[in-house]
Scaffold this motif. Structure first.
Motif, PDB file in Angstrom:
ATOM      1  N   SER A  24       0.721  -1.163  -0.074  1.00 18.21           N
ATOM      2  CA  SER A  24      -0.071   0.089   0.054  1.00 18.21           C
ATOM      3  C   SER A  24       0.910   1.061  -0.071  1.00 18.21           C
ATOM      4  N   PRO A  25       0.429   2.331  -0.285  1.00 18.25           N
ATOM      5  CA  PRO A  25       0.986   3.554  -0.041  1.00 18.25           C
ATOM      6  C   PRO A  25       1.444   3.972   1.148  1.00 18.25           C
ATOM      7  N   PRO A  26       2.462   5.145   1.452  1.00 19.31           N
ATOM      8  CA  PRO A  26       2.661   5.509   2.806  1.00 19.31           C
ATOM      9  C   PRO A  26       1.377   5.919   3.457  1.00 19.31           C
ATOM     10  N   ALA A  27       1.262   5.598   4.599  1.00 18.84           N
ATOM     11  CA  ALA A  27       0.222   5.843   5.653  1.00 18.84           C
ATOM     12  C   ALA A  27      -0.005   7.191   5.943  1.00 18.84           C
ATOM     13  N   SER A  28       1.039   7.826   6.172  1.00 12.21           N
ATOM     14  CA  SER A  28       1.061   9.291   6.587  1.00 12.21           C
ATOM     15  C   SER A  28       0.524  10.196   5.403  1.00 12.21           C
ATOM     16  N   SER A  29       0.646   9.876   4.184  1.00 12.98           N
ATOM     17  CA  SER A  29       0.258  10.619   3.209  1.00 12.98           C
ATOM     18  C   SER A  29      -1.141  10.556   2.617  1.00 12.98           C
ATOM     19  N   PHE A  30      -1.677   9.304   2.730  1.00 13.93           N
ATOM     20  CA  PHE A  30      -2.922   8.912   2.138  1.00 13.93           C
ATOM     21  C   PHE A  30      -3.631   8.100   3.025  1.00 13.93           C
ATOM     22  N   ALA A  31      -4.978   8.092   2.902  1.00 10.17           N
ATOM     23  CA  ALA A  31      -5.783   7.241   3.539  1.00 10.17           C
ATOM     24  C   ALA A  31      -5.964   5.644   3.222  1.00 10.17           C
ATOM     25  N   SER A  39      -8.282  -6.021   5.972  1.00 13.61           N
ATOM     26  CA  SER A  39      -7.442  -7.143   6.099  1.00 13.61           C
ATOM     27  C   SER A  39      -7.485  -7.792   7.646  1.00 13.61           C
ATOM     28  N   ASP A  40      -6.861  -8.971   7.825  1.00 14.00           N
ATOM     29  CA  ASP A  40      -6.843  -9.593   8.775  1.00 14.00           C
ATOM     30  C   ASP A  40      -5.888  -9.133   9.900  1.00 14.00           C
ATOM     31  N   GLY A  41      -5.031  -8.507   9.266  1.00 21.81           N
ATOM     32  CA  GLY A  41      -3.744  -8.043  10.106  1.00 21.81           C
ATOM     33  C   GLY A  41      -2.978  -6.911   9.432  1.00 21.81           C
ATOM     34  N   VAL A  42      -2.150  -6.134  10.140  1.00 20.16           N
ATOM     35  CA  VAL A  42      -1.231  -5.184   9.642  1.00 20.16           C
ATOM     36  C   VAL A  42       0.103  -5.455  10.076  1.00 20.16           C
ATOM     37  N   VAL A  43       1.349  -5.373   9.206  1.00 27.01           N
ATOM     38  CA  VAL A  43       2.401  -5.346   9.594  1.00 27.01           C
ATOM     39  C   VAL A  43       3.034  -3.989   9.387  1.00 27.01           C
ATOM     40  N   LEU A  44       3.620  -3.373  10.456  1.00 29.27           N
ATOM     41  CA  LEU A  44       4.185  -2.031  10.138  1.00 29.27           C
ATOM     42  C   LEU A  44       5.784  -2.176   9.866  1.00 29.27           C
ATOM     43  N   LYS A  67       9.650   8.256  15.423  1.00 33.11           N
ATOM     44  CA  LYS A  67       8.845   7.515  16.383  1.00 33.11           C
ATOM     45  C   LYS A  67       7.385   8.001  16.065  1.00 33.11           C
ATOM     46  N   GLU A  68       7.237   9.295  16.372  1.00 30.49           N
ATOM     47  CA  GLU A  68       6.098  10.074  16.588  1.00 30.49           C
ATOM     48  C   GLU A  68       5.226   9.689  15.052  1.00 30.49           C
ATOM     49  N   ALA A  69       6.018   9.747  13.915  1.00 35.19           N
ATOM     50  CA  ALA A  69       5.261   9.405  12.564  1.00 35.19           C
ATOM     51  C   ALA A  69       4.721   7.942  12.725  1.00 35.19           C
ATOM     52  N   VAL A  70       5.488   6.964  13.247  1.00 35.50           N
ATOM     53  CA  VAL A  70       5.005   5.668  13.260  1.00 35.50           C
ATOM     54  C   VAL A  70       3.774   5.425  14.235  1.00 35.50           C
ATOM     55  N   ARG A  71       3.957   5.931  15.297  1.00 35.97           N
ATOM     56  CA  ARG A  71       3.000   5.981  16.353  1.00 35.97           C
ATOM     57  C   ARG A  71       1.502   6.662  15.688  1.00 35.97           C
ATOM     58  N   ARG A  72       1.666   7.815  14.838  1.00 38.59           N
ATOM     59  CA  ARG A  72       0.453   8.306  14.509  1.00 38.59           C
ATOM     60  C   ARG A  72      -0.108   7.108  13.277  1.00 38.59           C
ATOM     61  N   ARG A  81      -0.005   3.710  13.508  1.00 32.93           N
ATOM     62  CA  ARG A  81      -0.424   2.929  14.093  1.00 32.93           C
ATOM     63  C   ARG A  81      -1.792   3.147  14.682  1.00 32.93           C
ATOM     64  N   LEU A  82      -1.793   4.190  15.399  1.00 31.85           N
ATOM     65  CA  LEU A  82      -3.170   4.890  15.995  1.00 31.85           C
ATOM     66  C   LEU A  82      -4.185   5.317  14.864  1.00 31.85           C
ATOM     67  N   GLY A  83      -3.884   5.546  13.725  1.00 39.00           N
ATOM     68  CA  GLY A  83      -4.746   5.836  12.534  1.00 39.00           C
ATOM     69  C   GLY A  83      -5.162   4.334  12.025  1.00 39.00           C
ATOM     70  N   LEU A  84      -4.408   3.395  11.921  1.00 32.66           N
ATOM     71  CA  LEU A  84      -4.855   2.101  11.543  1.00 32.66           C
ATOM     72  C   LEU A  84      -5.650   1.434  12.734  1.00 32.66           C
ATOM     73  N   GLU A  85      -5.363   1.656  14.023  1.00 29.92           N
ATOM     74  CA  GLU A  85      -6.032   1.094  14.994  1.00 29.92           C
ATOM     75  C   GLU A  85      -7.535   1.781  15.042  1.00 29.92           C
ATOM     76  N   HIS A  86      -7.698   2.947  14.667  1.00 29.10           N
ATOM     77  CA  HIS A  86      -8.819   3.762  14.662  1.00 29.10           C
ATOM     78  C   HIS A  86      -9.953   3.337  13.853  1.00 29.10           C
ATOM     79  N   VAL A  87      -9.341   2.590  12.607  1.00 31.05           N
ATOM     80  CA  VAL A  87     -10.360   2.097  11.893  1.00 31.05           C
ATOM     81  C   VAL A  87     -10.570   0.439  11.900  1.00 31.05           C
ATOM     82  N   GLY A  88     -10.011   0.013  12.921  1.00 29.30           N
ATOM     83  CA  GLY A  88     -10.229  -1.380  13.661  1.00 29.30           C
ATOM     84  C   GLY A  88      -9.407  -2.414  12.886  1.00 29.30           C
ATOM     85  N   ALA A  89      -8.127  -1.919  12.361  1.00 29.45           N
ATOM     86  CA  ALA A  89      -7.162  -2.876  11.852  1.00 29.45           C
ATOM     87  C   ALA A  89      -6.602  -3.318  13.120  1.00 29.45           C
ATOM     88  N   ARG A  90      -6.046  -4.594  12.922  1.00 33.51           N
ATOM     89  CA  ARG A  90      -5.256  -5.383  13.824  1.00 33.51           C
ATOM     90  C   ARG A  90      -3.845  -5.189  13.560  1.00 33.51           C
TER      91      ARG A  90
END
Length: 232
Positions: free
Chosen positions: A157-164, A173-178, A187-192, A194-203
């Motif tokens: 997928s494209p970089p998560a910080s730039s696109f939805a 998906s059944d799960g996400v590998v970061l 670290k802050e960009a990775v944290r954001r 992760r939180l963005g993915l968790e916000h939509v219910g991604a595991r």
């Protein structure tokens, strides 16, 4: 992309006994044991920014699953800057985007690689509305169809910080590998991310840390996998 670069992207095949190849096998095993008793057949590989080794990780994880004699699909859901077809020296002709708008057929777009059990579905024609296509009912229907044909589906997928896009596909998906590259992303960009993915219910299954130190080819690829801890 040169053939040498392609070999590096296919290191799980080119150097099956190497330390780096073993790290992808360990990644595969860790994914399995991180969700004991639960099916993880559709795995999104995501990163905060570009250049972190996301596509390389997706390719080698897919190869690692194929080496287990599982039928594997590597799905390029980066409809903005696709790279999977090029990495396998395949044409991108009809692909995911074309199927989603009804201008292509799955059987024509699927491409078998020279690696046993591994197929590629290229991104296809770069569209004007990637997020809308990935979030469509057609995408959900396609994934359901693909799950009936393949044991494992690995999605780039494209970089998560730039696109939805990553959040949209992560929710399906059944799960996400970061994937994160040391020295490349904060670290802050990775944290954001992760939180963005968790916000939509991604595991979130865990995180791959790519070492950016120079001097060895292997240092550019996954050499650490963390679960459940502070991997941001």
């Amino acid at each position: 992309m040169t053939r040498e670069t392609s070999k590096h992207r296919h290191i799980a095949k080119a150097q099956p006994g190497s330390t780096v190849s073993e790290s992808y096998k360990k990644l595969r095993t860790n994914i399995r044991f991180s969700v004991m008793g639960q099916a993880v057949n559709v795995i999104l590989v995501a990163s905060a920014v570009t250049g972190e080794g996301r596509t390389t990780t997706a390719i080698n994880l897919a190869i690692s699953y194929a080496q287990e004699n599982k039928s594997v699909l590597l799905l390029d859901a980066d409809l903005r800057r696709p790279a999977v077809a090029q990495a396998f020296f395949r044409t991108s002709r009809a692909g995911l985007s074309d199927i989603l708008i009804g201008q292509g057929k799955l059987q024509d777009a699927l491409q078998q690689t020279d690696i046993a059990n591994l197929f590629v579905l290229p991104a296809g024609t770069v569209p004007a509305n990637p997020s809308e296509l990935l979030g469509s009912a057609a995408m959900l229907e396609l994934l359901e169809s693909l799950k009936s044909q393949f044991d494992v589906i690995i999605i780039d997928s494209p970089p998560a910080s730039s696109f939805a896009d990553a959040q949209i596909v992560g929710a399906m998906s059944d799960g996400v590998v970061l994937v994160a590259r040391s020295g490349k992303v904060t670290k802050e960009a990775v944290r954001r991310t992760r939180l963005g993915l968790e916000h939509v219910g991604a595991r979130i299954l865990g995180a791959v840390l790519n070492n950016s130190s120079r001097g060895r080819v292997e240092s550019s690829y996954a050499n650490y996998y963390g679960y459940g801890g502070d991997y941001t």
